[in-house]
Design a protein around this motif. Structure first.
Motif, PDB file in Angstrom:
ATOM      1  N   UNK A 174       0.846  -1.193   0.000  1.00  6.89           N
ATOM      2  CA  UNK A 174       0.000   0.000   0.000  1.00  6.89           C
ATOM      3  C   UNK A 174       0.883   1.246   0.000  1.00  6.89           C
ATOM      4  N   UNK A 175       0.302   2.356  -0.463  1.00  7.60           N
ATOM      5  CA  UNK A 175       0.921   3.676  -0.394  1.00  7.60           C
ATOM      6  C   UNK A 175      -0.125   4.603   0.212  1.00  7.60           C
ATOM      7  N   UNK A 176       0.262   5.392   1.192  1.00 11.34           N
ATOM      8  CA  UNK A 176      -0.730   6.248   1.849  1.00 11.34           C
ATOM      9  C   UNK A 176      -0.099   7.568   2.284  1.00 11.34           C
ATOM     10  N   UNK A 177      -0.909   8.658   2.313  1.00 19.22           N
ATOM     11  CA  UNK A 177      -0.379   9.972   2.687  1.00 19.22           C
ATOM     12  C   UNK A 177      -0.138  10.074   4.193  1.00 19.22           C
ATOM     13  N   UNK A 178       0.896  10.815   4.556  1.00 22.28           N
ATOM     14  CA  UNK A 178       1.200  11.086   5.957  1.00 22.28           C
ATOM     15  C   UNK A 178       1.465  12.576   6.113  1.00 22.28           C
TER      16      UNK A 178
END
Length: 252
Positions: A91-95
């Motif tokens: 997965x890739x997710x904003x932080x």
């Protein structure tokens, strides 16, 4: 904007996580795929550096881009198609901009797998070690390990660190089946080569070639030359990186 990547990899073909001048690394391979997919140079920062041949069931890295990404399933699939089959993005997710794959991490959990039986399908994924081991003695050594915080004796001599202190959460050996044995260890940080050297030293204890008193004296010596030989890289796995809840709130 900053994004976290959750990925896994089989480290057999790589010279470790970090970019190397003389070999292919996981970091370089991942950066190449992201650069190709996004059409601009991408640099990634990992949660930590795994050595050559070490595997990761859960690794995190972050990268920065100027504009928001359209994080669809198709987007991640397209990057995975550019990566070799031994590296997989989950997965890739904003932080938040201040969240950091390495410095925001609060813990790392490793496992080391030892098997007494040769397996043609897992020769690079476990350490084939034939001698019979006394797991009770090895777990008594783990109890001693948990009483200490300075692990200089288990760190490679060329480690460029400010200190050798690590806070261990747990350390123990457990049979996964009759012929397989797994070492579990979790801490806030690890030194270069630390887990493999601990394993190599404990294999001496398990064979009754080292006493528990000798093991504690090794810890107290703070000298790498007195510890056992490091176990091979192929049995070691990074299995979990711990972060505050706020960092992972957008993870899917």
């Amino acid at each position: 904007m900053r994004y976290f990547i959750e990925l896994s990899y089989r480290g057999t073909a790589y010279h470790g996580w970090q970019t190397q001048a003389n070999g292919v690394s996981v970091q370089t391979t991942l950066e190449s795929a992201l650069t190709q997919r996004l059409g601009k140079p991408i640099y990634v920062m990992g949660s930590g550096r795994t050595d050559a041949g070490v595997h990761a069931k859960e690794q995190f890295a972050h990268f920065d881009v100027d504009e928001p990404l359209d994080l669809t399933e198709a987007f991640i699939y397209s990057i995975n198609c550019m990566l070799p089959e031994d590296i997989a993005i989950h997965t890739i997710f904003p932080v938040r901009p201040k969240d950091h794959a390495r410095f925001s991490a609060k813990s790392r959990y490793y496992q080391y797998h030892v098997t007494r039986q040769k397996d043609a399908f897992h020769s690079n994924l476990t350490y084939h070690f034939r001698p019979k081991l006394d797991i009770d003695r090895m777990n008594k050594a783990c109890e001693l390990l948990l009483q200490h915080t300075n692990f200089q004796s288990f760190s490679k001599a060329r480690a460029n660190v400010n200190h050798f202190h690590c806070k261990l959460d747990f350390a123990y050996w457990k049979h996964t089946n009759e012929d397989c044995l797994t070492f579990h260890i979790k801490a806030d940080r690890f030194l270069w080569g630390m887990v493999r050297t601990i394993v190599g030293t404990m294999l001496e204890i398990g064979q009754e070639r080292m006493s528990l008193d000798q093991f504690e004296q090794i810890i107290l010596a703070r000298d790498r030359t007195v510890a056992g030989r490091a176990a091979p890289a192929n049995g070691l796995y990074l299995v979990e990186v711990g972060y505050p809840v706020a960092v992972l709130e957008n993870r899917t």
